[in-house]
Design a protein around this motif. Sequence first.
Motif, short mmCIF file in Angstrom:
data_model
loop_
_atom_site.label_atom_id
_atom_site.label_comp_id
_atom_site.label_asym_id
_atom_site.label_seq_id
_atom_site.Cartn_x
_atom_site.Cartn_y
_atom_site.Cartn_z
N SER A 77 0.82 -1.22 0.00
CA SER A 77 0.00 0.00 0.00
C SER A 77 0.85 1.26 0.00
N LYS A 123 -9.77 3.38 1.22
CA LYS A 123 -10.69 2.26 1.38
C LYS A 123 -10.12 1.21 2.33
N ASN A 124 -8.82 0.97 2.23
CA ASN A 124 -8.14 -0.01 3.09
C ASN A 124 -7.17 0.73 4.01
N GLU A 127 -4.71 -1.16 6.52
CA GLU A 127 -3.58 -1.78 5.82
C GLU A 127 -2.58 -0.73 5.36
N THR A 128 -3.12 0.40 4.88
CA THR A 128 -2.26 1.50 4.42
C THR A 128 -1.44 2.07 5.57
#
Length: 225
Positions: A77, A123-124, A127-128
């Motif tokens: 990411s 959106k994630n 995780e980012t």
Amino acid sequence: MKLAQVSSPVRTVFYGAGQFLAIALYFAAIAGIIHYSVAAHNVASEASLIELSQLILLAASVFTFRRIAHVHCAYSSAASLMSAFFLVLMIRELDATLDMVFHGFWKIPALTVTALALWPAAKNWRETAESLARIVTSKFAPVLMVALALLLVYSRLFGMGVLWEQAMGANYVRDVKSIAEESTELMAYAMIWLAALGYWFEARRAQTIGETQLSHPVSENDLSL
């Protein structure tokens, strides 16, 4: 036994000396580009060797961070975001060419790349955030941060026309200001790619360690005392 103990630090020292020599030659090549451009009286031009070298280094950084995103999922990411960021910088460097379509056209591809990069990152976001945490705690993070500060802050302040007008007075020559600003930017881009290569080697090493652990799983017998 003593020979083995001595040889290990010596090898480490020689390895460090080799790294220094490679980096020194790399920066000497960057200085050579600046010397050539000055000798050719072609510094301020969009077609100068300095400008071309900046674009090449930016393209190399974009490609390297894209490879990092594919090599190691933990960096994916953050590496994708960084690749997009440097692609936007590359588009900005090409503004004179892109503005041949119409004035300000470069903003359209730049905003498009930004949106395409930020949407999956937002959106994630968990995780980012984890991926960015790995990036900023890497041993190569200080090199990248110094390079970005050099590019985004120092080069802008160092390249201000008012500074060079005060320094040269009536003998002010705009090309001198351009040499100072563009050469500083070139050095920053060179450091950015150097950091990108460091991240790539780090990601490759992490991937290799992960594959080794998968191919040689730890058994209960290995854990027993």
